[in-house]
Design an enzyme around this catalytic site. Sequence first.
Site, PDB file in Angstrom:
ATOM      1  N   GLU A  67       0.742  -1.224  -0.201  1.00  0.00           N
ATOM      2  CA  GLU A  67       0.064   0.072  -0.202  1.00  0.00           C
ATOM      3  C   GLU A  67       0.740   1.293  -0.071  1.00  0.00           C
ATOM      4  OE1 GLU A  67      -2.138  -3.030   2.518  1.00  0.00           O
ATOM      5  OE2 GLU A  67      -0.102  -2.650   1.784  1.00  0.00           O
ATOM      6  N   ALA A 180      13.579 -49.583  -9.177  1.00  0.00           N
ATOM      7  CA  ALA A 180      13.099 -51.306  -9.804  1.00  0.00           C
ATOM      8  C   ALA A 180      13.698 -52.293  -8.584  1.00  0.00           C
ATOM      9  CB  ALA A 180      14.119 -51.271 -10.865  1.00  0.00           C
ATOM     10  N   SER A 185      17.534 -46.528  -9.728  1.00  0.00           N
ATOM     11  CA  SER A 185      16.225 -45.615  -9.755  1.00  0.00           C
ATOM     12  C   SER A 185      16.728 -44.318 -10.848  1.00  0.00           C
ATOM     13  CB  SER A 185      15.822 -44.920  -8.218  1.00  0.00           C
ATOM     14  OG  SER A 185      17.115 -44.430  -7.883  1.00  0.00           O
ATOM     15  N   ARG A 224      20.272 -26.806  -8.994  1.00  0.00           N
ATOM     16  CA  ARG A 224      21.034 -26.851 -10.279  1.00  0.00           C
ATOM     17  C   ARG A 224      20.425 -26.357 -11.225  1.00  0.00           C
ATOM     18  NH1 ARG A 224      21.558 -32.007  -7.838  1.00  0.00           N
ATOM     19  NH2 ARG A 224      20.325 -32.884  -9.334  1.00  0.00           N
ATOM     20  N   GLU A 283      11.204 -34.786  -0.368  1.00  0.00           N
ATOM     21  CA  GLU A 283      11.444 -35.728  -1.422  1.00  0.00           C
ATOM     22  C   GLU A 283      11.891 -37.022  -1.222  1.00  0.00           C
ATOM     23  OE1 GLU A 283      14.438 -33.936  -4.040  1.00  0.00           O
ATOM     24  OE2 GLU A 283      13.513 -32.150  -4.180  1.00  0.00           O
ATOM     25  N   GLY A 285      12.584 -40.856   1.324  1.00  0.00           N
ATOM     26  CA  GLY A 285      11.860 -41.908   0.539  1.00  0.00           C
ATOM     27  C   GLY A 285      10.389 -42.330   1.095  1.00  0.00           C
ATOM     28  N   ALA A 289       7.810 -40.113   3.287  1.00  0.00           N
ATOM     29  CA  ALA A 289       6.745 -39.635   2.696  1.00  0.00           C
ATOM     30  C   ALA A 289       5.355 -40.066   3.687  1.00  0.00           C
ATOM     31  CB  ALA A 289       6.524 -40.117   1.367  1.00  0.00           C
ATOM     32  N   ALA A 291       5.215 -40.894   6.652  1.00  0.00           N
ATOM     33  CA  ALA A 291       5.405 -40.310   8.004  1.00  0.00           C
ATOM     34  C   ALA A 291       4.555 -39.109   8.163  1.00  0.00           C
ATOM     35  CB  ALA A 291       6.682 -40.028   8.739  1.00  0.00           C
TER      36      ALA A 291
END
Length: 368
Positions: A67, A180, A185, A224, A283, A285, A289, A291
């Site tokens: 403002e 896999a 990965s 990056r 991110e 694992g 995730a 939790a």
Amino acid sequence: MPIQELNRVDSVDAAMQLALSLAARGPVRDPNPQVGCVLLAPPSSGGWPRRILGRGFHRGAGSPHAEAAALDDARSAGADARGATAVVTLEPCAHTGLTPSCANALLEAGVAEVVFAVADPNPVASGGAARLRAQGVRVLEGLRRSEGEALLRVWLTGVTERRPFVTLKLASTLDGRVAAADGSSKWITSDAARAHAHQRRAEACAILVGTGTQRADNPSLSVRAPAAEVASQPLRVVMGLRAVAADAAVRAQPELFVHLRTHDAVAALEELRARGVRHVIVEGGPTIAAAFLRAGLVDEIDAYLAPILLGDGASSVASLDIGSLRDANRWATESVHPLGVDTLIHLVREPQAESTPSRAADAEGVAA
């Protein structure tokens, strides 16, 4: 003409769209909210369109609020704000801290009308609308509230829930695998998806993984290229009880590394908040995730899906202790974006019933 370059607008709604676009130019990691403001000239006999007297946005803690910036912009152009309408993305503050009260600044400038998108939930700064109304200013709230809340979601979570905002990032195959059967990965998702993920990292204060992911992938958790132009790198956080090796990539900049020796998502967020973290991207694992999901602490999900099937291997999320479909952890799809061969699905918590009615309809009818 780009919306930022408009000299006149045809409605208060168009002015709010401009204010939101201005707000988005503010720093995303700042402790203060991103706010934009547009000052409209008093209505002429013809009503709309109305001339823009000034515009502004908050550039970070200690700098003028939106403002005040808009009022300064109007003064620099020789414009008088008396009788003007201020269109603001957040309720003008009633607090004097590093900068003066915005409500007082608008009153002193003689603004006759204020329209804002989101009410300020901060008890320290709220009350601006009441102060303006008490002085005879017409105040309308709720115009494009959902868009304003989306822009302010990180700040609002910090104020209302007193914890960092949490984005869960999932990068998986179509059948939900993150690796896999042999553990490989890299890379499930494409260059385009990973580049987008780095853009998202650049917006966050911290990136968090569990000790299992840290040991398996040895990630740097840095931003990056092409997002390397960020002013500062996010905090690199590893959560779990196992030790993190002295030569781990996350330790490359010791001042940015934090090891949270806990399995408790609530405790982890409390420590990150104490360190000034406002937005954390989880991110992985799968155990970490799960939790955060079980604790109800995930605010949004970025799910990057690769068009491949594995049929076996680690799942993106570990057990959530859900035995029936009726108890599923449900999310609302907000947007879907193609990223090269992959697809990004952005999800938010399923909307809850409105506790109070929006006054957006009133704001749409601001006097011309």
